[in-house]
Design a protein around this motif. Structure first.
Motif, short mmCIF file in Angstrom:
data_model
loop_
_atom_site.label_atom_id
_atom_site.label_comp_id
_atom_site.label_asym_id
_atom_site.label_seq_id
_atom_site.Cartn_x
_atom_site.Cartn_y
_atom_site.Cartn_z
N THR A 387 32.82 44.50 33.43
CA THR A 387 31.51 44.00 33.87
C THR A 387 31.48 42.48 33.81
O THR A 387 30.89 41.81 34.68
CB THR A 387 30.40 44.59 33.00
N PRO A 390 34.25 40.73 37.11
CA PRO A 390 34.24 41.46 38.38
C PRO A 390 35.43 41.06 39.25
O PRO A 390 35.80 39.89 39.31
CB PRO A 390 32.91 41.07 39.03
N SER A 405 31.89 54.33 35.52
CA SER A 405 30.68 53.63 35.07
C SER A 405 29.42 54.44 35.33
O SER A 405 28.37 54.19 34.72
CB SER A 405 30.57 52.27 35.77
#
Length: 512
Positions: A387, A390, A405
């Motif tokens: 996260t 990216p 996720s």
């Protein structure tokens, strides 16, 4: 004014046949321009045309053409000398001495024949300057990188360590450049590495892996795909791809890897190696970067069974040892979805044994529970980092993490409960027997295979490999089958802690 591209000196033992040099230079021009249609036209049609290099031998015009389409062009170079030996009026051997722009010297040897389509290549061999280190295989290498004890059961053996294990004084990279860039220097060496050093082996280097080891294909978009030493142009198998290729290429004797869903067994199968996924928890995992701790295991890849047996013995001192059952079993329902050549080769091989039949139940449902639990644990391991970074991973691995996720706590809990039910059923199905399965659902796909094909093979393979993962049992991939000259392993799944006994039992198996 002479053409600088064609100014190389020509040395011939007789008058060069008309048109031969023109065809040679057309080939060279097309090679430098990556003009695949022209290259294809200049190679003789048929199944006996040959092209070889350090990566292996391609047999037949179609195989050579497929290789060209997938490699993305040849390294730029200059021809500095051409040697021609005229064999007869329609056949000649041509050896070109070349200088790549990156330095060094290489050679290209071709046998040309004059036919209705003009001069065409029958046989070609390319010898490029050898790189000091193949960066597709190795992240870091030494002579050795870390010296072992010098004596012991593994004395003189060279080890390639998957880039997930701690090596004192060096970071862990996990196949992801952004992760490596920020990784700390490891203060201590992982026990699974240290025990091999203590047994006399030397650590040659740290070898590549798929991104965060979340794949069984063996491709890495950042560092390149390690070569498959047995299948030219084939995927090496992952995620222990670097150690597997290092061993298959003869650059190491032992590949220390991990296996979560098949990451030792698949590269072993694709490259004709011995590979052992150990009983879950049998070998310490301290100093190992996790993917899915519920399934992660340590294991080894070797070219021969005896070295594999030695690795298992020295790495599990103090662990219980369980005898392997005397009976063998196959699971016909598990084979039904496999492609006919794999199923038939496996069943033909089993006819040399006395085998029983067992029913593993709904492997589609078992694999789905395995997938969800693995994905949930993989996101727990790396979700926060991904996260914050990216784009650090890409392609199929990025897709898997994205799917991971989206798994919520309730879905993960249901999958864990389902997994326990599947585990109990599978343990009953293999009680008292050694289960035999193909180690992978296919021989190595080509690196040019489309993503849909690679994913289909992956799904079919995981349906086989997840059995040992769900049980937490050892599974040995033995290089016993071939399909069209490409290797295919046979997997033995035994009771927990029967690791050494499985390796011993495999000594009596016939090779196809």
């Amino acid at each position: 004014m002479p053409d600088p591209v064609r100014s190389a000196a020509v040395h011939a033992d007789a008058a060069v046949p008309d048109g031969l040099l023109d065809a040679f230079w057309r080939y060279e021009d097309a090679l430098m321009a990556d003009d695949v249609p022209t290259l294809d036209a200049l190679f003789a049609e048929g199944p006996w045309t040959l092209r070889g290099d350090a990566g292996g031998l391609l047999v037949g015009h179609d195989a050579i053409a497929a290789f060209r389409r997938g490699r993305g062009g040849a390294p730029q170079r200059q021809v500095v000398a051409v040697h021609v030996r005229v064999l007869d009026a329609t056949t000649a051997a041509v050896v070109a001495v070349v200088e790549p722009r990156t330095g060094g010297r290489g050679q290209q040897t071709q046998v040309w024949r004059l036919g209705p389509a003009g001069w065409q290549v029958l046989v070609a061999h390319v010898a490029a300057p050898a790189p000091a280190v193949d960066g597709r295989v190795w992240r870091e290498v030494g002579t050795p990188l870390v010296a072992g004890a010098g004596s012991g059961p593994l004395a003189g053996r060279r080890v390639a360590v998957k880039d997930l294990f701690a090596v004192a004084g060096r970071p862990i990279g996990a196949g992801v450049p952004a992760y490596l860039a920020a990784a700390r220097t490891e203060p201590a060496t992982a026990p699974a590495v240290q025990v091999l050093l203590d047994a006399g082996a030397d650590l040659t280097g740290i070898a590549r892996t798929d991104e965060f080891a979340y794949s069984i294909a063996g491709a890495n978009p950042h560092y390149g795909t390690p070569p498959n030493a047995r299948v030219p142009g084939g995927l090496p198998g992952g995620s222990s791809n670097g150690p597997a290729s290092a061993v298959a290429l003869g650059q190491a004797d032992v590949g220390l890897g991990t296996d979560t869903g098949g990451s030792i067994r698949v590269p072993a199968s694709y490259q004709g190696l011995w590979g052992l996924r150990t009983t879950h928890g049998r070998v310490p995992r301290d100093g190992l970067l996790p993917l899915a701790p519920r399934f992660d295991t340590v294991g080894w890849l070797t070219r021969d069974r005896e070295v594999l047996a030695a690795c298992s013995r020295v790495s599990a001192i103090g662990a219980p040892a369980v005898a392997a059952p005397e009976r063998f079993a196959i699971a016909p329902r598990a084979l039904e979805a496999l492609e006919a050549p794999v199923r038939e080769a496996f069943l033909r091989w089993t006819r040399s044994l006395e085998v029983e039949e067992t029913d593993l139940g709904d492997l589609v449902a078992a694999q789905e529970a395995f997938r969800v639990v693995q994905a949930a644990e993989a996101w727990a391991s790396y979700g926060a980092w991904l996260t914050a970074h990216p784009g650090a991973v890409s392609g199929a691995v990025a897709d898997r993490f994205l799917a991971a996720s989206r798994i919520d706590a309730a879905e993960a809990a249901r999958a864990r409960a389902d997994l326990e039910a599947h585990r109990a059923r599978l343990e009953r199905a293999v009680d008292g027997v050694i289960l035999l399965l193909p180690a992978a659902a296919s021989v190595a796909p080509q690196t040019t295979a489309d993503p849909t094909t690679v994913d289909r093979v992956r799904t079919a393979t995981l349906r086989l490999t997840c059995v040992a993962g769900i049980i937490g049992a050892p599974s040995l991939a033995a290089p016993l089958l071939e399909i069209g000259g490409a290797p295919l392993g046979v997997a033995l799944v035994g009771p927990r802690d029967s690791d050494d006994a499985l390796v011993h039992r495999a000594a009596a198996f016939p090779a196809a």
